[in-house]
Structures are given as C-alpha cells and as structure tokens.
Enzyme design. Structure first.
Site, PDB file in Angstrom:
ATOM      1  N   ASP A   1      37.704  35.938  46.013  1.00  9.69           N
ATOM      2  CA  ASP A   1      37.170  36.246  47.356  1.00  9.69           C
ATOM      3  C   ASP A   1      36.262  37.482  47.342  1.00  9.69           C
ATOM      4  OD1 ASP A   1      38.881  38.388  47.159  1.00  9.69           O
ATOM      5  OD2 ASP A   1      40.003  37.959  49.004  1.00  9.69           O
TER       6      ASP A   1
ATOM      7  N   SER B   1      36.888  40.492  47.095  1.00  6.60           N
ATOM      8  CA  SER B   1      37.362  41.645  47.867  1.00  6.60           C
ATOM      9  C   SER B   1      37.316  42.914  47.021  1.00  6.60           C
ATOM     10  CB  SER B   1      38.772  41.402  48.406  1.00  6.60           C
ATOM     11  OG  SER B   1      39.632  40.991  47.370  1.00  6.60           O
TER      12      SER B   1
ATOM     13  N   GLY C   1      36.637  42.312  43.344  1.00 10.10           N
ATOM     14  CA  GLY C   1      35.868  41.858  42.177  1.00 10.10           C
ATOM     15  C   GLY C   1      34.381  41.796  42.484  1.00 10.10           C
TER      16      GLY C   1
ATOM     17  N   TYR D   1      54.399  44.903  47.003  1.00 12.56           N
ATOM     18  CA  TYR D   1      53.667  44.372  45.842  1.00 12.56           C
ATOM     19  C   TYR D   1      54.654  43.900  44.764  1.00 12.56           C
ATOM     20  CZ  TYR D   1      50.737  44.560  41.627  1.00 12.56           C
ATOM     21  OH  TYR D   1      50.097  44.260  40.444  1.00 12.56           O
TER      22      TYR D   1
ATOM     23  N   ARG E   1      53.972  56.834  31.831  1.00 12.62           N
ATOM     24  CA  ARG E   1      53.556  55.437  31.937  1.00 12.62           C
ATOM     25  C   ARG E   1      53.313  54.873  30.544  1.00 12.62           C
ATOM     26  NH1 ARG E   1      55.126  56.402  36.268  1.00 12.62           N
ATOM     27  NH2 ARG E   1      54.218  55.946  38.308  1.00 12.62           N
TER      28      ARG E   1
ATOM     29  N   GLY F   1      57.512  57.549  46.641  1.00 11.08           N
ATOM     30  CA  GLY F   1      57.965  56.345  45.927  1.00 11.08           C
ATOM     31  C   GLY F   1      57.420  56.224  44.516  1.00 11.08           C
TER      32      GLY F   1
END
Ligand code: NAD
Ligand code: UD2
Length: 312
Positions: free
Chosen positions: A33, A35, A37, A148, A216, A277
C-alpha cells in the site's frame, strides 16, 4: 524458476528479498500500500499492485495475477512494523498485521488449481515481550507487551490453522532487530541503527533512551533474507517458527560508539527518558535456525554497519 508474490515488497526487508529472488532468476510481483515502502526501493519492471493486504479481494487478485497465472508461493512481509504505531493506532494496525495475514493464508489455500501454496511470513521477537530469558529459544514463553507483538503471535496461531485445517504450508520467522541499507533513517518509527547512523553521519546529536544499557540482537538484512528463500524451498509441516538472530548482545551505548568510530565523527550523545515499555534484554538463540538451514547469520556487526553507513 518460480513465481512469487511478496507482500510489503516495497519496504526495507522486502526490497532485499526481491533483490535476492531476482538474482536467482525468479519472477516476482508485489502487493504493497506504499504506506512506508517506496517503489524506488525496487528495480524497474517489478509489477507492484497498490492495495491493502487486509483487503481479501486485493490479495486474491495479487495471488492469481492479471493473467490468472497464479504463484508458486508467497512471502508475506506487509505489516505496520512499529511497536509505537501499534499503541497509537491499535485497531488500524491490527487490520494490517493480523487480518492481513489471515487474508494471505486464506488466498494461499485457493491460489492454484493444484492446491495450496506455501507462505513464508514475518513474525517478530516482540512475541516474547518481557520474557527475561537470555538467550530466547523458540519454546520460551510468549508474553507480548504490545498490540504489535500480540498480532504477530496471532499470525503464528493462525499459521497453525492454515497448516492443520487448510493444508497451507507455512514457516514463520521471528525477526530480532533487523538493520541495513534502505531502512529509512528519517522515519520516527525506524530502527535505532538507521536513526543513529543518519544523525551521526550528519553531525547531529543522538538521543539514547534511558541509560543505554538495554541490549539487542542486531541482524543484518542480507543475512536474514537467505533464510526466507531457503524456507520456501523446503516447506515443512506443523507451521514451524524460527528465531532469526545472531545470539550476540549489543548495548545501545556500544552501538552508538561503534557507529561514531566507523563514521569518523565525534559522538554527541544525550540521554532522554527511558521509552515506556522498552524491553531491557532481547537476545535470541539461533540454534534451531542454524540446525534447520545449515547456515548462520555471519555478517559481523561492524561490516553490516559499514554497509549501512555507505548507503546513507
Ligand atoms: P517496512 O515498513 O519497510 O515494510 C513494510 C511494508 O509493508 C512497506 O512497504 C509498507 O508500505 C507495506 N505495508 C504496510 N501496511 C500495509 C498494508 N496494510 N497493505 C499492504 N502493504 C502494507 O518494514 P520492514 O522492516 O521491512 O518490515 C517487514 C516485516 O518484517 C514486517 O512484517 C515487520 O513486522 C517485520 N519485522 C521487522 C523487524 C525489523 O527490525 N525491521 C523486526 C521484526 C519484524
Ligand atoms: C524492534 C522492532 C520491532 C519489534 C521489536 C521486537 C524496529 C524498528 N522495531 O523494536 O518491530 O520487532 O524489535 O522486540 O526494528 N533507542 C534509543 N534511541 C533512539 C531509538 C531507539 O535509545 O533514537 C533504543 C530504544 O529505546 C531501544 C533500542 O534502541 O532500547 C532499540 O529500539 P528500536 O526501536 O530500534 O527497536 P525495538 O527493539 O524497540
């Protein structure tokens, strides 16, 4: 040679996947779509259908193709790939992230007269949420903290339905923190590496959220897409999921220091409040991935960061 649909193919990871598929001689078409990309992420000539992955009709049309040629499989990457955005727009991101995945599985079961076609899809380390186990194995408890993460876990549950009830072979990949060229440094929802790399290269200050000692597991995008293509070649029953990770922890502070060193710029580091969070430790165990596909994520962080900086 095969023909594949890539949803979200105009995005960061999708564009690298398509580069690899084309280099191997496959034919590719895309549903996106646009959005986040961009068409410009893809070489000329790749057909892009602009549409919403949660629109069942659009997905069906993309799988069957304008000429009714069908596909041999689907790589499903379209999603709103942002934890923050899923907090702001809960229902909207749910449509893209979970309903969109069900639409893809549903279309895959009818995609070919010969039977269902395989779907290789993106899950996320976000399914583990605040599970402090280190490193995280695939059978660690899933306890997502965000919409998510909850939707990505939902994708994995529906993959079991796709496999067990509808005979659609699937493989899900729990991406840890992916980085590399074409990850948009200007987007507020982008990953820490592209944000820091962009700012350091421009001589701007970076903001470390909290004390910067959160860690990470950073995976280079070109390593990741090798697993996606390998999984398409060997669909397995039982809707398996795999961590895609290196098993190597890197703190946010260390990352900033390495980026400054590699770009030859002074590091102007400021500390902001911790992100609400924010997960403290996220490191995966790649054993299942390596045992199944016989290859590891071997690009050293510094090499991947050099390639990322060179792209800016
Ligand atoms: P991206 O934003 O660059 O790519 C997502 C693509 O999907 C974009 O091209 C976007 O335009 C498209 N898209 C979004 N909503 C859509 C919709 N409703 N219909 C059709 N297309 C839509 O992000 P990315 O990093 O390339 O992420 C690809 C996949 O990997 C996503 O499923 C994401 O959740 C997952 N993932 C990414 C990371 C990471 O570190 N980048 C980590 C875990 C999982
Ligand atoms: C990543 C993925 C997300 C999901 C999750 C799984 C991205 C963009 N997001 O979220 O899709 O899969 O992993 O757990 O890859 N940080 C700063 N300063 C900044 C930006 C970030 O300090 O300017 C910190 C941030 O607070 C966090 C770390 O860097 O501690 C990584 O942040 P991120 O947004 O790149 O990725 P993460 O792990 O939240």
């Amino acid at each position: 040679m095969a023909r594949y649909l890539v949803t979200g193919g105009c995005g960061f990871i999708g564009s690298h996947l398509i580069e690899r598929l084309l280099a191997a001689g496959h034919e590719v078409r895309v549903l996106d779509d646009l959005s986040t990309g961009k068409r410009g992420n893809l070489p000329d000539g790749v057909p892009v259908m602009v549409g919403d992955v949660a629109d069942a009709e659009a997905v069906r049309a993309a799988m069957s193709g304008e000429d009714g040629s069908g596909v041999d499989g689907c790589f499903h990457l379209a999603a709103v790939a942002s934890v923050d955005r899923s907090r702001e727009a809960w229902l909207e991101t749910h449509h893209a992230n979970l309903s969109g995945t069900i639409a893809v599985f549903d279309a895959a079961r009818r995609a070919n007269p010969a039977g269902p076609v395989p779907v290789i899809y993106a899950s996320s380390a976000a399914v583990y949420g605040d599970n402090p186990q280190m490193p995280l194995t695939e059978d660690a408890a899933t306890r997502p903290l965000s919409a998510y993460g909850a939707d990505k876990l939902g994708c994995e549950l529906h993959a079991r339905v796709a496999d067990g009830v509808h005979g659609v072979p699937t493989a899900g990949f729990r991406f840890f923190n992916v980085y590399g060229p074409r990850q948009d440094p200007k987007s507020p929802y982008s990953g820490v590496i592209s944000i820091f790399a962009g700012r350091i290269a421009r001589g701007e200050p970076i903001t470390v959220n909290g004390d910067g000692e959160q860690v990470r597991d950073f995976i280079f995008v070109k390593d990741l897409v090798r697993y996606l293509t390998a999984a398409m070649g060997h669909p397995r029953p039982g809707a398996p999921v795999y961590n895609v990770c290196t098993g190597r922890p890197t703190s946010v502070n260390r990352l900033a220091e390495v980026l400054a060193e590699l770009s030859g710029r002074p590091l102007d580091r400021r500390h902001g409040p911790a992100r609400p969070g924010d997960i403290r430790v996220s490191v995966g165990d790649p054993s299942r991935l390596v045992a199944t596909f016989g290859m590891s994520c071997d690009t050293p962080l510094e090499d991947g960061l050099r390639q990322t900086l060179a792209w800016l």
